[in-house]
Design a protein around this motif. Structure first.
Motif, short mmCIF file in Angstrom:
data_model
loop_
_atom_site.label_atom_id
_atom_site.label_comp_id
_atom_site.label_asym_id
_atom_site.label_seq_id
_atom_site.Cartn_x
_atom_site.Cartn_y
_atom_site.Cartn_z
N LEU A 1 0.84 -1.19 0.00
CA LEU A 1 0.00 0.00 0.00
C LEU A 1 0.87 1.25 0.00
CD1 LEU A 1 -2.60 -1.07 2.73
CD2 LEU A 1 -2.93 -1.10 0.26
N THR A 2 0.30 2.34 -0.46
CA THR A 2 1.03 3.61 -0.39
C THR A 2 1.13 4.04 1.07
OG1 THR A 2 -0.95 4.99 -0.55
CG2 THR A 2 0.05 4.25 -2.62
N GLU A 3 1.98 5.01 1.32
CA GLU A 3 2.15 5.50 2.69
C GLU A 3 0.83 6.06 3.23
OE1 GLU A 3 4.83 8.79 5.17
OE2 GLU A 3 5.38 8.21 3.11
N GLU A 4 0.11 6.77 2.37
CA GLU A 4 -1.17 7.33 2.79
C GLU A 4 -2.19 6.24 3.10
OE1 GLU A 4 -4.56 10.52 1.19
OE2 GLU A 4 -3.06 9.69 -0.19
N GLN A 5 -2.25 5.22 2.25
CA GLN A 5 -3.18 4.12 2.48
C GLN A 5 -2.82 3.36 3.75
OE1 GLN A 5 -2.57 2.11 -1.26
NE2 GLN A 5 -4.35 3.07 -2.24
N SER A 6 -1.53 3.13 3.95
CA SER A 6 -1.08 2.41 5.14
C SER A 6 -1.46 3.17 6.41
CB SER A 6 0.43 2.21 5.10
OG SER A 6 0.80 1.38 4.01
N GLN A 7 -1.35 4.50 6.36
CA GLN A 7 -1.70 5.30 7.52
C GLN A 7 -3.19 5.22 7.82
OE1 GLN A 7 0.63 6.87 9.55
NE2 GLN A 7 -1.19 6.94 10.86
N LEU A 8 -4.00 5.19 6.75
CA LEU A 8 -5.45 5.05 6.95
C LEU A 8 -5.77 3.72 7.64
CD1 LEU A 8 -6.84 6.38 3.55
CD2 LEU A 8 -7.02 7.50 5.77
N ILE A 9 -5.13 2.66 7.18
CA ILE A 9 -5.34 1.34 7.78
C ILE A 9 -4.88 1.34 9.23
CG2 ILE A 9 -4.63 -1.08 7.71
CD1 ILE A 9 -6.63 -0.38 5.56
N LEU A 10 -3.71 1.92 9.46
CA LEU A 10 -3.16 1.95 10.82
C LEU A 10 -4.08 2.71 11.77
CD1 LEU A 10 -0.72 1.03 12.48
CD2 LEU A 10 0.35 3.24 11.97
N ASN A 11 -4.64 3.81 11.29
CA ASN A 11 -5.56 4.59 12.12
C ASN A 11 -6.77 3.75 12.54
OD1 ASN A 11 -3.90 6.81 11.86
ND2 ASN A 11 -5.12 7.77 10.25
N LEU A 12 -7.29 2.96 11.58
CA LEU A 12 -8.44 2.11 11.89
C LEU A 12 -8.06 0.98 12.85
CD1 LEU A 12 -10.26 1.69 8.46
CD2 LEU A 12 -11.13 2.84 10.49
#
Length: 225
Positions: free
Chosen positions: A197-208
């Motif tokens: 995943l992109t860094e932005e996508q990974s951060q979204l997943i991590l937040n969830l």
């Protein structure tokens, strides 16, 4: 007959008759000397036909054209077009019912098959939905879903989830390290063919993922990055 009589006989409202006039699907009769329009039985038949045709799936414009000239080639083309549209709608609705049946059978109503495979508990659902969306066009994601829904692996994942849920401030570093290695091996085996995943996508997943975790659980999650 006046417009009110026509509407009553046809089982519609006066507003509907006037709308048919505005849409140019029902000819307006001439006005009499007293200013009222004089409708005939032909207008009544036209309204009944238009209603029947729209109930059969034709648009109002198509229904008006067919009612005006039911013997023309244009009419056959219009009917063929409507029939194709109805067939497509039936196929789409049939597919929706099949998806709903599969969802009910798998106890994942409201989730795609992939999202259902990616979630083990109710708290996993938001993350699973987002992951399924991010990978929806990747050919390997369906194979991953197949693997995750296999009973033996599913049981192992549930066991892993239970171990993860039990982590708290009393968990030792060795316990975290052991579970980290186990989770990492699973991720490598079953997600190795998926693009990162992109860094932005990974951060979204991590937040969830981290939203409802304690500090030690968050620590384990971040070890997987």
């Amino acid at each position: 007959m006046r417009i009110g009589e026509l509407a009553e006989l046809a089982g519609v409202t006066i507003r509907t008759i006037r709308y048919y006039h505005q849409a140019r699907v029902l000819p307006e009769p001439p006005r009499r000397s007293n200013g009222y329009r004089d409708y005939t039985v032909d207008h009544l038949v036209a309204v009944l036909r238009i209603n029947q045709l729209t109930s059969s799936g034709l648009s109002l414009a198509q229904a008006g054209a067919v009612a005006a000239d039911s013997a023309s080639a244009t009419t056959d083309e219009a009917l063929d077009e409507v029939d194709r549209a109805l067939a497509a709608r039936i196929a789409a609705l049939t597919e929706q019912r099949e998806r709903l049946a599969r969802a009910r059978a798998g106890h994942h109503v409201g989730l795609s098959r992939v999202a259902a495979a990616l979630s083990l508990t109710s708290t996993d659902v938001p993350t699973a939905i987002l992951l399924a969306h991010l990978y929806k066009d990747h050919p390997q994601i369906d194979l991953l879903a197949d693997a995750l829904l296999e009973p033996k692996l599913r049981s192992a994942l549930v066991s892993t989830q239970e171990r993860f849920d039990a982590i708290d401030e009393t968990s030792t570093d060795s316990e975290l390290e052991e579970l980290t290695l186990w989770v990492r091996s699973l991720l490598t085996e079953f997600t190795g063919d998926l693009p990162p995943l992109t860094e932005e996508q990974s951060q979204l997943i991590l937040n969830l993922v981290e939203r409802d975790l304690n500090d030690r659980q968050k620590e384990l999650v971040r070890r997987q990055e």
